[in-house]
Design an enzyme around this catalytic site. Structure first.
Site, PDB file in Angstrom:
ATOM      1  N   GLY A 141       0.804  -1.266   0.151  1.00 22.33           N
ATOM      2  CA  GLY A 141       0.075  -0.096   0.076  1.00 22.33           C
ATOM      3  C   GLY A 141       0.772   1.226  -0.030  1.00 22.33           C
ATOM      4  N   GLU A 168       1.621   2.011  -3.497  1.00 22.86           N
ATOM      5  CA  GLU A 168       0.084   2.145  -4.159  1.00 22.86           C
ATOM      6  C   GLU A 168      -0.199   3.570  -3.874  1.00 22.86           C
ATOM      7  OE1 GLU A 168      -1.575  -1.232  -2.669  1.00 22.86           O
ATOM      8  OE2 GLU A 168      -2.272  -1.913  -4.453  1.00 22.86           O
ATOM      9  N   GLU A 173       2.799  -8.162  -1.846  1.00 21.78           N
ATOM     10  CA  GLU A 173       1.566  -8.887  -1.126  1.00 21.78           C
ATOM     11  C   GLU A 173       1.523 -10.442  -1.393  1.00 21.78           C
ATOM     12  OE1 GLU A 173       1.656  -6.078  -2.874  1.00 21.78           O
ATOM     13  OE2 GLU A 173       0.276  -4.563  -1.952  1.00 21.78           O
TER      14      GLU A 173
END
Ligand code: DAK
Length: 262
Positions: free
Chosen positions: A113, A116, A136
């Site tokens: 994240g 991201e 992930e």
């Protein structure tokens, strides 16, 4: 709102400041828990509304921009709670509503994240110790905040697959070479460089800057001819602004322009 997991500061003068948001859970490498994401969402919207702020920089610490979503929080979910829960998705998309430019200044880990989140910013400046990755798959899941979509758009399918399928981390040099980041600078120069970029953008026409950002982002949402048509309309619309008059008059008069703020 009192902020516990982020720090806020302002840089620059008067109504052309750069708002700096520093993710601040260093002991957990800035793992992005729900409380932090709520604060980040609020701070972004506050700066976006603030007439004295023209640009926003988002950063972390030397060791980590952010090492991803908070794994202990994620670990509590099963499929139905993840599906139903607002907790796992709230405020992850708030950054897309911000009209002013958001510059990610990334040092250290930008993983999951965190990677991201950096990609949701308008551009990324990396320190030479930055490391990007989508690990992930090692947790038995896949990226969940746009990584499988934004990474291939940013770096192409081959590199995106390489990162998403193997969890390999990419260093700053490679990230710059393939276009994930716009510049790489020595660690000590990261914040000065990002703030300098913010200061430069802050001197420009606020309406033109916000619409330029919107037009570039449109390239990721639409086909070429619709995108070009959109760009043309925005270009034409800017001829209705005082800044177009000022910018062109200043050029002809060989003087610096004085633009409207964001
Ligand atoms: N979450 C929570 N804590 C974390 C963390 C994380 N992602 N990453 C690191 N930490 C904590 C560690 O547990 C450790 O805490 P203590 O043991 O000291 O209490 C501390 O930070 C320091 O970490 P390390 O001791 O591990 O430090 P190292 O230098 O040895 O290793 C590392 C650094 C970054 C390589 C390693 O910590 C690591 O692999 N971290 C996990 C990286 C990762 O797997 N990230 C992806 C997480 S999944 C969505 C939105 C977002 C997402 C999904 C959906 N929706 C909107 C639907 C995102 C998902 C993810 O990001």
């Amino acid at each position: 709102m009192n902020f516990e997991h982020i720090l806020l500061s302002r840089h620059g003068e008067g109504d052309r400041q750069t708002g700096l948001i520093t993710l601040n859970r260093p002991k957990a490498l800035n793992a992005l828990n729900d409380a932090l994401m709520d604060e980040l969402g609020q701070a972004l919207l506050d700066f976006d509304q603030d007439p004295t702020v023209a640009c926003i920089v988002l950063t972390g610490q030397d060791k980590a921009f952010a090492a991803g979503a908070d794994i202990p929080e994620l670990a509590r979910h099963d499929f139905m709670s993840a599906y139903r829960s607002e907790l796992i998705s709230r405020n992850w998309e708030t950054i897309r509503r911000v009209r002013k430019p958001v510059i990610a200044a990334v040092a250290g880990f930008a993983l999951g994240g965190g990677c991201e989140l950096a990609m949701m910013c308008d551009t990324i400046i990396a320190a030479d110790n930055a490391r990007f990755g989508q690990p992930e798959i090692k947790l038995g899941v896949i990226p969940g905040a746009g990584g499988t979509q934004r990474l291939p758009r940013a770096v192409g399918k081959a590199k995106a697959m390489d990162m998403v399928l193997t969890a390999r981390m990419m260093d700053a040099t490679e990230a710059e070479r393939i276009g994930l980041v716009s510049r790489v600078v020595p660690l000590a120069q990261l914040l000065p460089e990002a703030l300098q970029m913010g200061a430069l953008i802050s001197t420009l026409s606020g309406p033109a800057v916000m619409l330029a950002k919107e037009a570039v982002n449109r390239a990721f949402e639409t086909g070429l001819s619709d995108g070009v048509q959109y760009e043309r309309r925005v270009f034409q619309a800017l001829f209705g602004t005082p800044d177009q008059q000022e910018g062109m008059a200043a050029f002809l008069a060989k003087r610096p322009p004085v633009f409207e703020k964001a």
